[in-house]
Design a protein around this motif. Structure first.
Motif, PDB file in Angstrom:
ATOM      1  N   VAL A  57      14.841   2.589  -5.005  1.00 46.47           N
ATOM      2  CA  VAL A  57      13.925   3.390  -4.188  1.00 46.47           C
ATOM      3  C   VAL A  57      12.496   3.174  -4.683  1.00 46.47           C
ATOM      4  O   VAL A  57      12.271   2.796  -5.829  1.00 46.47           O
ATOM      5  CB  VAL A  57      14.261   4.899  -4.216  1.00 46.47           C
ATOM      6  CG1 VAL A  57      15.634   5.174  -3.650  1.00 46.47           C
ATOM      7  CG2 VAL A  57      14.129   5.459  -5.634  1.00 46.47           C
ATOM      8  N   GLU A  58      11.542   3.449  -3.796  1.00 44.09           N
ATOM      9  CA  GLU A  58      10.135   3.235  -4.102  1.00 44.09           C
ATOM     10  C   GLU A  58       9.350   4.515  -3.855  1.00 44.09           C
ATOM     11  O   GLU A  58       9.498   5.154  -2.809  1.00 44.09           O
ATOM     12  CB  GLU A  58       9.600   2.113  -3.215  1.00 44.09           C
ATOM     13  CG  GLU A  58       8.147   1.779  -3.409  1.00 44.09           C
ATOM     14  CD  GLU A  58       7.727   0.618  -2.537  1.00 44.09           C
ATOM     15  OE1 GLU A  58       6.518   0.406  -2.385  1.00 44.09           O
ATOM     16  OE2 GLU A  58       8.621  -0.086  -1.991  1.00 44.09           O
ATOM     17  N   ALA A  59       8.502   4.876  -4.819  1.00 42.80           N
ATOM     18  CA  ALA A  59       7.666   6.068  -4.690  1.00 42.80           C
ATOM     19  C   ALA A  59       6.237   5.734  -5.070  1.00 42.80           C
ATOM     20  O   ALA A  59       5.983   5.190  -6.146  1.00 42.80           O
ATOM     21  CB  ALA A  59       8.195   7.191  -5.579  1.00 42.80           C
ATOM     22  N   ASP A  60       5.307   6.038  -4.185  1.00 49.79           N
ATOM     23  CA  ASP A  60       3.888   5.905  -4.485  1.00 49.79           C
ATOM     24  C   ASP A  60       3.420   7.155  -5.220  1.00 49.79           C
ATOM     25  O   ASP A  60       3.830   8.266  -4.870  1.00 49.79           O
ATOM     26  CB  ASP A  60       3.067   5.760  -3.199  1.00 49.79           C
ATOM     27  CG  ASP A  60       3.417   4.509  -2.411  1.00 49.79           C
ATOM     28  OD1 ASP A  60       4.039   3.590  -2.995  1.00 49.79           O
ATOM     29  OD2 ASP A  60       3.060   4.441  -1.227  1.00 49.79           O
ATOM     30  N   ILE A  61       2.538   6.986  -6.199  1.00 50.48           N
ATOM     31  CA  ILE A  61       2.044   8.163  -6.919  1.00 50.48           C
ATOM     32  C   ILE A  61       0.520   8.134  -7.054  1.00 50.48           C
ATOM     33  O   ILE A  61      -0.099   7.066  -7.138  1.00 50.48           O
ATOM     34  CB  ILE A  61       2.685   8.317  -8.325  1.00 50.48           C
ATOM     35  CG1 ILE A  61       2.372   7.111  -9.220  1.00 50.48           C
ATOM     36  CG2 ILE A  61       4.184   8.560  -8.207  1.00 50.48           C
ATOM     37  CD1 ILE A  61       2.791   7.329 -10.673  1.00 50.48           C
ATOM     38  N   ILE A  62      -0.060   9.338  -7.064  1.00 50.43           N
ATOM     39  CA  ILE A  62      -1.496   9.545  -7.243  1.00 50.43           C
ATOM     40  C   ILE A  62      -1.664  10.698  -8.227  1.00 50.43           C
ATOM     41  O   ILE A  62      -0.945  11.701  -8.156  1.00 50.43           O
ATOM     42  CB  ILE A  62      -2.178   9.868  -5.894  1.00 50.43           C
ATOM     43  CG1 ILE A  62      -2.037   8.677  -4.930  1.00 50.43           C
ATOM     44  CG2 ILE A  62      -3.651  10.228  -6.092  1.00 50.43           C
ATOM     45  CD1 ILE A  62      -2.549   8.956  -3.527  1.00 50.43           C
ATOM     46  N   LEU A  63      -2.604  10.553  -9.158  1.00 46.14           N
ATOM     47  CA  LEU A  63      -2.859  11.586 -10.163  1.00 46.14           C
ATOM     48  C   LEU A  63      -3.853  12.609  -9.607  1.00 46.14           C
ATOM     49  O   LEU A  63      -4.961  12.257  -9.203  1.00 46.14           O
ATOM     50  CB  LEU A  63      -3.419  10.942 -11.433  1.00 46.14           C
ATOM     51  CG  LEU A  63      -3.745  11.876 -12.599  1.00 46.14           C
ATOM     52  CD1 LEU A  63      -2.484  12.552 -13.127  1.00 46.14           C
ATOM     53  CD2 LEU A  63      -4.446  11.093 -13.720  1.00 46.14           C
ATOM     54  N   LEU A 111      13.957   2.475  -9.969  1.00 49.02           N
ATOM     55  CA  LEU A 111      12.926   3.388  -9.484  1.00 49.02           C
ATOM     56  C   LEU A 111      11.605   2.632  -9.564  1.00 49.02           C
ATOM     57  O   LEU A 111      11.033   2.458 -10.638  1.00 49.02           O
ATOM     58  CB  LEU A 111      12.877   4.658 -10.329  1.00 49.02           C
ATOM     59  CG  LEU A 111      11.737   5.640  -9.997  1.00 49.02           C
ATOM     60  CD1 LEU A 111      11.793   6.099  -8.546  1.00 49.02           C
ATOM     61  CD2 LEU A 111      11.781   6.852 -10.942  1.00 49.02           C
ATOM     62  N   LEU A 112      11.156   2.137  -8.407  1.00 51.90           N
ATOM     63  CA  LEU A 112       9.903   1.391  -8.325  1.00 51.90           C
ATOM     64  C   LEU A 112       8.766   2.380  -8.081  1.00 51.90           C
ATOM     65  O   LEU A 112       8.738   3.056  -7.057  1.00 51.90           O
ATOM     66  CB  LEU A 112       9.978   0.367  -7.197  1.00 51.90           C
ATOM     67  CG  LEU A 112       8.774  -0.554  -7.015  1.00 51.90           C
ATOM     68  CD1 LEU A 112       8.594  -1.463  -8.225  1.00 51.90           C
ATOM     69  CD2 LEU A 112       8.913  -1.385  -5.745  1.00 51.90           C
ATOM     70  N   ILE A 113       7.863   2.485  -9.036  1.00 49.95           N
ATOM     71  CA  ILE A 113       6.752   3.432  -8.945  1.00 49.95           C
ATOM     72  C   ILE A 113       5.473   2.650  -8.663  1.00 49.95           C
ATOM     73  O   ILE A 113       5.044   1.831  -9.472  1.00 49.95           O
ATOM     74  CB  ILE A 113       6.612   4.250 -10.242  1.00 49.95           C
ATOM     75  CG1 ILE A 113       7.881   5.077 -10.475  1.00 49.95           C
ATOM     76  CG2 ILE A 113       5.387   5.146 -10.173  1.00 49.95           C
ATOM     77  CD1 ILE A 113       7.859   5.882 -11.772  1.00 49.95           C
ATOM     78  N   ASP A 114       4.902   2.902  -7.498  1.00 42.88           N
ATOM     79  CA  ASP A 114       3.697   2.206  -7.052  1.00 42.88           C
ATOM     80  C   ASP A 114       2.480   3.097  -7.335  1.00 42.88           C
ATOM     81  O   ASP A 114       2.308   4.140  -6.702  1.00 42.88           O
ATOM     82  CB  ASP A 114       3.819   1.913  -5.551  1.00 42.88           C
ATOM     83  CG  ASP A 114       2.725   0.981  -5.041  1.00 42.88           C
ATOM     84  OD1 ASP A 114       1.622   0.985  -5.610  1.00 42.88           O
ATOM     85  OD2 ASP A 114       2.976   0.276  -4.043  1.00 42.88           O
TER      86      ASP A 114
END
Length: 273
Positions: A57-63, A111-114
């Motif tokens: 699965v892929e999840a985009d993240i922003i701080l 776990l693909l973290i973009d």
């Protein structure tokens, strides 16, 4: 007549139950090639992927204010949709309940973290969170891999030098096709991803040319020879294209249409030797 109808309904119910049981038995092994692109946009992030036997699965993240929020852009963000809540905690619970899926027969769940922006600042927070899931995440210490059920791979705005310097390290780096001849070890760069449309003309209709088919297979061969997996994004949602990817042994097939890919891959697995 009533009795005949009753037994017909009963027979149909039994057949359905048996069919469902058979379907469940066929789907016990995850679909290792199935990758949920932008998984957080599904109705039930992560759970829809797991229910469709996906293993990546892929999840985009922003701080934002010290917290890692999941979303492609700031207008999608919500303070209750954190990386912990949507992915890290549910994956921890999933593998506690499904210990047979964390053994050596199964490759780690990806776990693909973009990271969308500010890679170094985001990774400072991310690395601290990942350390709290030591028993869940495959890691590397002193050059040796410690295997656990989930492998985190960092894509997007990748602070490569920071990631490489970590020891222990709880995440790998997502490479690009330009990294096919990289000398980085596969435990640091386990995956290579790139935009399909930047390298291939085929759009999933009609036949793929032999030249592009040969090119695809050579890319896969090079990646596998270096111990890396391969994935393309921006691939058309086409069964014709998926068949080419399966035949070429591409490791992760990108999709937003989880059920469609699930139903496509099941017979491919059954037909494989």
């Amino acid at each position: 007549m009533f009795r005949l109808k009753f037994f017909s309904v009963l027979l149909l119910a039994l057949v359905c139950c048996n069919s469902n049981g058979l379907a469940q038995s066929l789907h016990q092994t995850p679909l290792f090639q199935a990758h949920a692109h932008n998984d957080y946009r599904q109705k039930r992030p992560l759970q829809d992927a797991l229910d469709n036997d996906f293993w990546s699965v892929e999840a985009d993240i922003i701080l934002v204010d010290g917290e890692l929020l999941v979303g492609h852009s700031r207008d999608e963000l919500s303070m209750d949709r954190t990386l912990r809540k949507l992915y890290l905690n549910p994956l921890k619970n999933y593998f506690l309940d499904n210990k047979q899926k964390s053994n050596e027969k199964f490759p780690p769940f990806t776990l693909l973290i973009d990271i969308k922006t500010d890679g170094e600042a985001v990774y400072q927070v991310l690395r601290n969170q990942l350390r709290e899931y030591e028993e869940l995440l495959t890691s590397c210490q002193d050059g040796k891999t410690v295997r656990h059920p989930v492998q985190v791979v960092i894509s997007g705005d990748r602070p490569i030098e920071m990631i490489e310097a970590d020891n222990p390290r709880y995440a790998g780096i997502d490479g690009r096709l330009s990294d096919l001849d990289s000398d980085k070890p596969s435990q640091l760069m386990p995956l290579i991803s790139d935009r399909w449309t930047s390298h291939f003309q085929y759009r999933g209709k009609g036949k793929m040319t032999e030249a592009e088919r040969k090119k695809l297979r050579e890319i896969v061969r090079q990646a596998h020879a270096a111990g890396r997996r391969i994935r393309f994004w921006a691939t058309p949602e086409s069964e014709e294209l998926w068949k080419e990817l399966v035949d070429a042994r591409v490791d992760h097939i990108n999709t937003d249409q989880l059920e469609k890919l699930h139903h496509f891959l099941i017979p491919q697995i059954q037909d494989s030797p």
